[in-house]
Design an enzyme around this catalytic site. Sequence first.
Site, PDB file in Angstrom:
ATOM      1  N   SER A 180      -2.162   3.785   5.472  1.00 23.25           N
ATOM      2  CA  SER A 180      -3.291   4.883   4.591  1.00 23.25           C
ATOM      3  C   SER A 180      -4.656   3.867   4.509  1.00 23.25           C
ATOM      4  CB  SER A 180      -2.811   4.426   3.221  1.00 23.25           C
ATOM      5  OG  SER A 180      -3.316   4.897   2.215  1.00 23.25           O
ATOM      6  N   THR A 181      -4.806   3.420   3.814  1.00 16.96           N
ATOM      7  CA  THR A 181      -6.792   2.789   4.165  1.00 16.96           C
ATOM      8  C   THR A 181      -6.655   2.041   5.618  1.00 16.96           C
ATOM      9  OG1 THR A 181      -6.607   2.357   1.544  1.00 16.96           O
ATOM     10  CG2 THR A 181      -8.015   1.484   2.891  1.00 16.96           C
ATOM     11  N   HIS A 206      -2.230   9.110   4.416  1.00 13.05           N
ATOM     12  CA  HIS A 206      -2.839   9.339   3.184  1.00 13.05           C
ATOM     13  C   HIS A 206      -4.076   9.772   3.033  1.00 13.05           C
ATOM     14  CE1 HIS A 206       0.345   6.386   0.725  1.00 13.05           C
ATOM     15  NE2 HIS A 206       1.217   7.606   1.395  1.00 13.05           N
ATOM     16  N   MET A 299      -3.020   0.660   1.074  1.00 16.09           N
ATOM     17  CA  MET A 299      -2.475   0.010  -0.172  1.00 16.09           C
ATOM     18  C   MET A 299      -1.743   0.726  -0.917  1.00 16.09           C
ATOM     19  SD  MET A 299      -5.973   2.134  -2.288  1.00 16.09           S
ATOM     20  CE  MET A 299      -7.464   1.585  -0.871  1.00 16.09           C
ATOM     21  N   ASP A 302       3.724   2.225  -0.921  1.00 18.20           N
ATOM     22  CA  ASP A 302       4.430   4.066  -0.048  1.00 18.20           C
ATOM     23  C   ASP A 302       5.245   3.103   1.188  1.00 18.20           C
ATOM     24  OD1 ASP A 302       5.453   6.725   0.136  1.00 18.20           O
ATOM     25  OD2 ASP A 302       3.803   7.295   1.009  1.00 18.20           O
TER      26      ASP A 302
END
Length: 359
Positions: A180-181, A206, A299, A302
Amino acid sequence: MSISVLIVDDSAVVRQVLAAVLRSDPALEVMNAASDPILAMERMKNNWPDVIVLDVEMPRMDGLTFLRKIMAERPTPVVICSTLTEKGAKTTIEALSAGAVATIAKPKLDLKNFLNASARELIAVVKDAAGANVARLGRQGSKAPDAPRDKHTADVILPPAAETRALSQTTEQVIAIGTSTGGTQALEEVLVELPRVSPGIVIVQHMPEKFTAAFAARLDGLCQIEVREAVNNDRVVPGRALIAPGGKHMLLRRAGAQYFVEVVDGPLVNRHRPSVDVLFRSVAKCAGANALGVIMTGMGDDGAAGLLEMRNAGARTVAQDEASCVVYGMPKEAVKRGGVEKIIPLQAIPREILQQAGR
């Protein structure tokens, strides 16, 4: 102590709505708003923000130029606020590669209602950005903008894997990656190191709808392997990486000795679509010991449950270490739940992938 935020956007409506949304959380302080980067730099001389929310298409200086200047001179968490268009997506991918932490997508129409509906997501993105390892980004990225709902698990897409290990080991290996991030840069670092003959790879990053196609196209131009946004029934074959499209879930399926992906609609899982948990669960069910699961910077949590399912199904599992992560959220949670066999730095992940190919 509050988190100070600077908003830089040429739209007065966007500045007004973003400021109102962010000020609704007592932990955030909107210290200023500017219509372009030149004015922003003037206002930052005496009061430097903790987080910058930045548009990309502005007069006098574009957001990408401003971002690069910030990252070179004084690395600061930057959240890109970008229009959901093909042009906007391409520019946003460049911004994430240049060091932006995350993306807030905004439509061209009904902007005020959209941003208000996504208030909790906007606040969460800015708060998480404040804790990002921007020094890591300076040496070298997103939540989807869906309105928050109940936090579903992967059960809403497919049932859990059976406890028994039904699949025997085969020569076809699958690499499943979730991030993600900070993942846009991390994935680039991993995939560019892989030779043309590498195991088939399935990826959830994401990212909002429309952005994943531009992201995949950029990586495809940099890598020896083929990288593309997945479409339904795409084969998972050596030398190819498939990235789940924004706004859709991606599952691994198996027909005989062949693997392919299924791209489906469905509710948000862990507040994401695509969800890493959905992909990892499907890999546990379809590939078992023939897979390697990799959870990287991001973050939230997930992927933590899905990685544990992969490990229980006989797959090898690794997590990116804290020092090389922009945000050590997803790997940390996966380690905590017992789904991680090995913790390694980002630069060691390509070697793990190639070792899996020789199993």
